[in-house]
Design a protein around this motif. Structure first.
Motif, PDB file in Angstrom:
ATOM      1  N   THR A 194       1.661   7.948  -7.275  1.00  0.00           N
ATOM      2  CA  THR A 194       2.906   7.520  -7.831  1.00  0.00           C
ATOM      3  C   THR A 194       2.609   6.442  -8.856  1.00  0.00           C
ATOM      4  OG1 THR A 194       2.664   6.015  -5.914  1.00  0.00           O
ATOM      5  CG2 THR A 194       4.485   7.937  -5.567  1.00  0.00           C
ATOM      6  N   ARG A 195       1.209   6.047  -8.879  1.00  0.00           N
ATOM      7  CA  ARG A 195       0.911   5.118 -10.070  1.00  0.00           C
ATOM      8  C   ARG A 195      -0.185   5.832 -10.758  1.00  0.00           C
ATOM      9  NH1 ARG A 195       5.339   2.723  -9.233  1.00  0.00           N
ATOM     10  NH2 ARG A 195       5.419   0.778  -8.855  1.00  0.00           N
ATOM     11  N   ALA A 196      -0.175   5.803 -12.135  1.00  0.00           N
ATOM     12  CA  ALA A 196      -1.503   6.481 -12.816  1.00  0.00           C
ATOM     13  C   ALA A 196      -1.777   6.013 -14.391  1.00  0.00           C
ATOM     14  CB  ALA A 196      -1.277   7.942 -12.859  1.00  0.00           C
ATOM     15  N   ARG A 197      -2.786   5.908 -14.675  1.00  0.00           N
ATOM     16  CA  ARG A 197      -3.393   5.590 -15.879  1.00  0.00           C
ATOM     17  C   ARG A 197      -4.214   6.679 -16.192  1.00  0.00           C
ATOM     18  NH1 ARG A 197      -4.373  -0.081 -18.895  1.00  0.00           N
ATOM     19  NH2 ARG A 197      -4.074   0.566 -21.030  1.00  0.00           N
ATOM     20  N   LEU A 198      -3.942   7.401 -17.425  1.00  0.00           N
ATOM     21  CA  LEU A 198      -4.762   8.390 -17.843  1.00  0.00           C
ATOM     22  C   LEU A 198      -5.159   7.976 -19.380  1.00  0.00           C
ATOM     23  CD1 LEU A 198      -2.315  11.195 -16.915  1.00  0.00           C
ATOM     24  CD2 LEU A 198      -3.756  10.012 -15.358  1.00  0.00           C
ATOM     25  N   VAL A 199      -6.546   8.085 -19.361  1.00  0.00           N
ATOM     26  CA  VAL A 199      -6.786   7.565 -20.745  1.00  0.00           C
ATOM     27  C   VAL A 199      -8.025   8.531 -21.441  1.00  0.00           C
ATOM     28  CG1 VAL A 199      -6.870   5.187 -19.897  1.00  0.00           C
ATOM     29  CG2 VAL A 199      -9.157   6.345 -19.913  1.00  0.00           C
ATOM     30  N   SER A 212       0.856  -1.176  -0.089  1.00  0.00           N
ATOM     31  CA  SER A 212      -0.007   0.046  -0.028  1.00  0.00           C
ATOM     32  C   SER A 212       0.927   1.457   0.040  1.00  0.00           C
ATOM     33  CB  SER A 212      -0.981   0.106   1.419  1.00  0.00           C
ATOM     34  OG  SER A 212      -1.884  -1.114   1.045  1.00  0.00           O
ATOM     35  N   ARG A 213       2.063   0.984  -0.581  1.00  0.00           N
ATOM     36  CA  ARG A 213       2.873   2.228  -0.309  1.00  0.00           C
ATOM     37  C   ARG A 213       2.713   3.332  -1.406  1.00  0.00           C
ATOM     38  NH1 ARG A 213       8.560  -0.563  -1.571  1.00  0.00           N
ATOM     39  NH2 ARG A 213       7.025  -1.670  -3.052  1.00  0.00           N
ATOM     40  N   HIS A 214       2.045   3.016  -2.526  1.00  0.00           N
ATOM     41  CA  HIS A 214       1.852   3.895  -3.577  1.00  0.00           C
ATOM     42  C   HIS A 214       0.064   4.546  -3.499  1.00  0.00           C
ATOM     43  CE1 HIS A 214       4.963   2.628  -5.908  1.00  0.00           C
ATOM     44  NE2 HIS A 214       4.802   1.356  -5.614  1.00  0.00           N
ATOM     45  N   ILE A 215       0.149   5.667  -4.144  1.00  0.00           N
ATOM     46  CA  ILE A 215      -1.151   6.322  -4.120  1.00  0.00           C
ATOM     47  C   ILE A 215      -1.320   6.303  -5.756  1.00  0.00           C
ATOM     48  CG2 ILE A 215      -2.311   8.606  -3.867  1.00  0.00           C
ATOM     49  CD1 ILE A 215      -1.327   7.302  -1.572  1.00  0.00           C
ATOM     50  N   TYR A 216      -2.721   5.828  -6.008  1.00  0.00           N
ATOM     51  CA  TYR A 216      -2.763   5.716  -7.552  1.00  0.00           C
ATOM     52  C   TYR A 216      -3.895   6.677  -8.071  1.00  0.00           C
ATOM     53  CZ  TYR A 216      -1.041   1.038  -6.506  1.00  0.00           C
ATOM     54  OH  TYR A 216      -0.050  -0.049  -6.257  1.00  0.00           O
ATOM     55  N   ALA A 217      -3.976   6.876  -9.324  1.00  0.00           N
ATOM     56  CA  ALA A 217      -4.898   7.912 -10.192  1.00  0.00           C
ATOM     57  C   ALA A 217      -5.297   7.246 -11.074  1.00  0.00           C
ATOM     58  CB  ALA A 217      -4.048   9.138 -10.126  1.00  0.00           C
ATOM     59  N   ALA A 218      -6.607   7.435 -11.404  1.00  0.00           N
ATOM     60  CA  ALA A 218      -7.141   7.168 -12.816  1.00  0.00           C
ATOM     61  C   ALA A 218      -7.853   8.358 -13.324  1.00  0.00           C
ATOM     62  CB  ALA A 218      -8.039   5.868 -12.568  1.00  0.00           C
ATOM     63  N   LEU A 219      -7.694   8.696 -14.572  1.00  0.00           N
ATOM     64  CA  LEU A 219      -8.131   9.896 -15.276  1.00  0.00           C
ATOM     65  C   LEU A 219      -8.812   9.138 -16.624  1.00  0.00           C
ATOM     66  CD1 LEU A 219      -6.998  13.510 -15.744  1.00  0.00           C
ATOM     67  CD2 LEU A 219      -7.750  12.217 -17.574  1.00  0.00           C
ATOM     68  N   ASP A 220     -10.309   9.660 -16.755  1.00  0.00           N
ATOM     69  CA  ASP A 220     -11.003   9.264 -17.828  1.00  0.00           C
ATOM     70  C   ASP A 220     -11.481  10.522 -18.656  1.00  0.00           C
ATOM     71  OD1 ASP A 220     -13.049   8.219 -19.775  1.00  0.00           O
ATOM     72  OD2 ASP A 220     -14.482   7.951 -17.965  1.00  0.00           O
ATOM     73  N   LEU A 221     -10.909  10.753 -19.729  1.00  0.00           N
ATOM     74  CA  LEU A 221     -11.295  12.022 -20.503  1.00  0.00           C
ATOM     75  C   LEU A 221     -12.272  11.346 -21.685  1.00  0.00           C
ATOM     76  CD1 LEU A 221     -11.003  14.742 -21.169  1.00  0.00           C
ATOM     77  CD2 LEU A 221      -8.963  14.326 -22.665  1.00  0.00           C
ATOM     78  N   GLY A 222     -13.449  11.595 -21.634  1.00  0.00           N
ATOM     79  CA  GLY A 222     -14.525  11.115 -22.573  1.00  0.00           C
ATOM     80  C   GLY A 222     -15.024  12.330 -23.538  1.00  0.00           C
ATOM     81  N   THR A 223     -15.750  12.222 -24.283  1.00  0.00           N
ATOM     82  CA  THR A 223     -16.228  13.156 -25.018  1.00  0.00           C
ATOM     83  C   THR A 223     -17.049  14.339 -24.601  1.00  0.00           C
ATOM     84  OG1 THR A 223     -16.850  11.370 -26.703  1.00  0.00           O
ATOM     85  CG2 THR A 223     -18.134  13.387 -27.163  1.00  0.00           C
ATOM     86  N   ASN A 224     -17.679  13.962 -23.177  1.00  0.00           N
ATOM     87  CA  ASN A 224     -18.175  15.033 -22.563  1.00  0.00           C
ATOM     88  C   ASN A 224     -17.712  15.479 -21.155  1.00  0.00           C
ATOM     89  OD1 ASN A 224     -20.608  16.758 -22.533  1.00  0.00           O
ATOM     90  ND2 ASN A 224     -21.354  15.661 -20.836  1.00  0.00           N
ATOM     91  N   ASN A 225     -17.080  14.518 -20.459  1.00  0.00           N
ATOM     92  CA  ASN A 225     -16.769  14.484 -19.274  1.00  0.00           C
ATOM     93  C   ASN A 225     -14.911  14.510 -18.982  1.00  0.00           C
ATOM     94  OD1 ASN A 225     -18.824  14.848 -17.100  1.00  0.00           O
ATOM     95  ND2 ASN A 225     -19.720  13.610 -18.560  1.00  0.00           N
TER      96      ASN A 225
END
Length: 364
Positions: free
Chosen positions: A113-118, A33-46
């Motif tokens: 420290t960990r991310a996926r941006l789509v 659990s050392r990492h902080i995770y992020a997920a970003l979803d860039l869609g057509t509207n949001n």
């Protein structure tokens, strides 16, 4: 799985982003659990961001293993006018970059420290989609990844599949987006003790609330216009419906919806003065409930939709297009009930990132 690099500050857009390496070979069940995770979803509207850390709860499943630290959502209408122009407009680019800069600041502040941006349908279909991604990198330091439709559907299923009735043999998941709509047929895995579902089949329609509303109009929607929208969706969806016609549907078969359309409908159904995620996420709506909520929305004029606390000015011209898509899905895949999910793509990405790091105990 691709991972994004994160420069140290939001203003460091000109810096080369260091690559964050993942270790997918970490043994299943090993917790980290050392990492902080992020997920970003860039869609057509949001534009939506979720920041979380893993939380191991042995007696719970899936999304209950996420502890949300921060979140951000803004309607940017990246795909505004895209259907006619074939390109993302300069105005939409500037709106979206402003939102992404806020996301960047939040990730820095939380020590991600960990991310996926789509990015999804708008960037997939725009002639300048790759150019837009490069401008985002130069301005914000964020490296967006344009994902294909199957990956988008898989993330949605991973993110909200835990809400499916574990006693149902099959479930139809749908995600009504701004520029596309994904549908996933889930089947319960044999010999599964925890009701886990398998990804049986999927489809993606190049129809969403933005594309449909721009084509038919979204402010003033007559009964004839609404019927025409629903008919177009039915025709587009018909091949998938025929393909799935032979799939077994037990008496507990149901729909599982994740999108602003269904969460808005749930809020209208509950009569909420302001949207409340805690009352909406996981809500069961009967087929009659859904019909009544749609009729209530259709009876509102544009100003009434703007004034409704679950809709507001940014969704008022889009929500009826979403209802038309939902109507078409209900017509081709009749079910007695629909479960509402205020979760999906971002949660799916977070769970996959954490599992690849060994930060969650993998399900059997």
């Amino acid at each position: 799985m691709r991972e994004t690099g994160l420069p140290s500050t939001a203003s460091a857009s000109a810096q080369a982003a260091p690559e964050l390496q993942m270790n997918p070979g970490v043994a299943s069940g090993a917790l980290d659990s050392r990492h902080i995770y992020a997920a970003l979803d860039l869609g057509t509207n949001n534009c939506r961001l979720l920041i979380a850390r893993p939380e191991h709860r042995p007696r719970r499943r899936s999304n209950d293993s996420l502890r949300i630290i921060d979140a951000f959502s803004r309607i940017v209408r990246l795909g505004e006018g895209l259907g006619k122009a074939g390109r993302i407009s300069e105005e939409a680019i500037e709106r979206t970059i402003a939102a992404l800069e806020i996301c960047r600041e939040k990730m820095d502040a939380r020590g991600v420290t960990r991310a996926r941006l789509v990015a999804t349908q708008a960037c997939r279909s725009a002639a300048n989609g790759d150019e837009f991604v490069e401008r985002v990198r130069e301005r914000t330091g964020l490296q967006l990844e344009i994902i294909d439709r199957e990956t988008e559907a898989r993330f949605a299923a991973r993110g909200c599949g835990s809400l499916a009735d574990p006693a149902a043999e099959s479930v139809l998941l749908f995600d009504i987006g701004g520029g596309s709509t994904e549908l996933v047929w889930l089947t319960r895995e044999r010999r599964s003790e925890n009701g886990a579902y398998a990804f049986r089949a999927w489809t993606s329609l190049e129809l969403g609330v933005v594309t449909l509303a721009e084509h038919f109009g979204g402010r003033c929607v007559s009964a004839e216009t609404f019927a025409a929208m629903a008919q177009q969706v039915r025709e587009t969806l018909a091949p998938f419906a025929r393909r799935m016609a032979s799939e077994r549907r037990c008496p507990r078969f149901h729909l599982l919806g994740t999108s602003g359309t269904v969460t808005t409908l749930a809020g209208v159904h509950l009569g909420l003065e302001r949207y409340d995620r805690w009352r909406v996420d996981g809500l069961w709506m009967s087929d009659d409930d859904a019909t009544r909520a749609i009729l209530r929305l259709r009876d509102m004029d544009f100003d009434e939709r703007v004034a409704n606390g679950c809709i507001g000015p940014q969704r008022a011209d889009l929500v009826l297009a979403g209802c038309a898509i939902f109507e078409a899905i209900r017509a081709l895949f009749p079910a007695q009930r629909t479960r509402i999910a205020d979760r999906g793509l971002r949660e799916g990405m977070l769970l996959e990132l954490m599992e690849a790091d060994g930060a969650l105990t993998r399900r059997v």
